[in-house]
Write an enzyme that holds these catalytic residues in place. Structure first.
Site, mmCIF file in Angstrom:
data_model
loop_
_atom_site.group_PDB
_atom_site.id
_atom_site.type_symbol
_atom_site.label_atom_id
_atom_site.label_comp_id
_atom_site.label_asym_id
_atom_site.label_seq_id
_atom_site.Cartn_x
_atom_site.Cartn_y
_atom_site.Cartn_z
ATOM 1 N N ARG A 142 32.838 41.653 40.450
ATOM 2 C CA ARG A 142 32.819 42.635 39.367
ATOM 3 C C ARG A 142 33.954 43.646 39.528
ATOM 4 O O ARG A 142 34.602 44.040 38.553
ATOM 5 C CB ARG A 142 31.462 43.341 39.351
ATOM 6 C CG ARG A 142 31.287 44.361 38.238
ATOM 7 C CD ARG A 142 29.833 44.801 38.156
ATOM 8 N NE ARG A 142 29.646 45.799 37.123
ATOM 9 C CZ ARG A 142 29.298 47.074 37.364
ATOM 10 N NH1 ARG A 142 29.100 47.484 38.601
ATOM 11 N NH2 ARG A 142 29.150 47.918 36.368
ATOM 12 N N HIS A 191 36.873 44.485 36.767
ATOM 13 C CA HIS A 191 37.059 45.837 36.252
ATOM 14 C C HIS A 191 38.453 46.369 36.566
ATOM 15 O O HIS A 191 38.991 47.185 35.820
ATOM 16 C CB HIS A 191 35.983 46.768 36.814
ATOM 17 C CG HIS A 191 34.659 46.626 36.133
ATOM 18 N ND1 HIS A 191 33.838 47.702 35.857
ATOM 19 C CD2 HIS A 191 34.013 45.532 35.661
ATOM 20 C CE1 HIS A 191 32.742 47.267 35.237
ATOM 21 N NE2 HIS A 191 32.828 45.953 35.118
ATOM 22 N N ASP A 224 26.377 29.426 40.043
ATOM 23 C CA ASP A 224 26.063 28.143 39.409
ATOM 24 C C ASP A 224 26.135 28.301 37.894
ATOM 25 O O ASP A 224 26.660 29.292 37.395
ATOM 26 C CB ASP A 224 24.679 27.638 39.853
ATOM 27 C CG ASP A 224 23.562 28.660 39.591
ATOM 28 O OD1 ASP A 224 23.734 29.535 38.693
ATOM 29 O OD2 ASP A 224 22.521 28.599 40.256
#
Length: 317
Positions: free
Chosen positions: A60, A64, A249
């Site tokens: 993340r 960002h 996954d």
């Protein structure tokens, strides 16, 4: 990749996908810092052994970073004086695991000082985060430079979990990313956790006609309502991004088809024939998703914008 800010659609964004003479290179540090990959991998592995949330946090963080000024590690800079940095902007308050990059940088500097950018370390760490979570591996092109500017106000440019497909497409296209990239990269939501505030609007008082977002399966909405109090006082309340949130996954895409995508932005991927076909394709084949994700990650992480190699990832030289 749980984006949580609204995009300023009027802003003019300037990004460059590396190409030609400025292209990133797989062997960029072959002579100057040949062990950089293994050093970063060890740092990520050591952190993950103690904290299973590290992979989602690093992936993340990389997203960002790349979506603001390109992949220039501006998200790592600390606020200073009157300047409030990206990491202190509203959508980034919940970012964590910065210490992993600090640890990797410390080891890299001990081996080859002043050579490897923080932006490259973050890109490598994001790759390792995927691999350690059971996802695909890839060779990370290197040669990024670190940025010297970081502004919390610019985090309003990040895609929001409330975005519809039109807003998402505009956000990604401004960064040279296609609809294919949009769907593949959204698959990063297979890792991690979200606070109630990112999806609260879907489960109560959705609009004048519906209390619950009609694109959400009723039983799923009911379970979320039991987790998220009406008052929203439980600031840490929330749920995992998908049922297998520590494993990289294709469950995320299966969830969307079952109307159990957590964000409006997730569920919006069914709203156009092109994106719906891709969701179906990735839901039916983990191999197809992995291949597309790798391609789009390399493309996104090749958005450049920095100027220097920082000695300390938290401050400019």
């Amino acid at each position: 990749m749980a984006f949580v800010a609204a995009l300023c659609l009027s802003s003019v964004l300037v990004f460059s996908i590396s190409s030609g003479a400025d292209a990133l290179s797989l062997n960029y540090y072959e002579k100057t810092c040949p062990d950089v990959d293994s050093i970063v991998t060890n740092a990520v592995n050591n952190a993950m052994m103690k904290d299973k949330t590290v992979p989602a946090a690093l992936l993340r963080m990389h997203f960002h970073d790349c979506f603001i000024r390109g992949c220039d590690a501006s998200v790592l800079l600390n606020s200073k004086g009157n300047n409030k940095a990206e990491k202190d902007g509203p959508p980034n308050i919940s970012l964590h695991a910065f210490y992993v990059i600090d640890n990797a940088k410390k080891e890299v500097e001990a081996s080859c000082p002043g050579v490897v950018s923080c932006a490259d370390i973050l890109a490598l760490a994001a790759r390792d985060a995927v691999v350690f979570s059971g996802g695909p591996t890839w060779d990370v092109p290197k040669g990024r430079k670190d940025g010297r500017k970081s502004r919390a106000s610019e985090t309003t440019q990040l895609p929001s979990p409330t975005f519809n497909i039109t807003q998402l497409q505009q956000s990604f296209s401004q960064r040279g990313l296609s609809l294919d990239d949009l769907v593949a990269l959204s698959g990063g939501h297979t890792l991690g956790f979200s606070h109630c505030s990112s999806f609260q609007s879907r489960i109560r008082n959705f609009n004048a006609t519906h209390d619950i977002d009609p694109s959400m399966h009723p039983s799923f909405a009911s379970s979320l309502r039991s987790i998220c109090p009406k008052s929203n006082r439980a600031k840490n309340a929330g749920t995992t991004m998908d049922p297998s949130s520590t494993t990289f996954d294709n469950t995320y895409f299966k969830s969307i088809l079952q109307k159990t995508g957590l964000f409006s932005s997730d569920q919006s991927l069914l709203s156009t024939p092109k994106t719906k076909d891709l969701v179906t394709k990735f839901a039916s084949s983990k191999a197809n998703f992995n291949k597309a994700f790798v391609s789009s990650m390399i493309k996104m992480s090749s958005i450049t914008g920095g100027q220097e190699v920082r000695k300390d990832c938290r401050v400019v030289n």
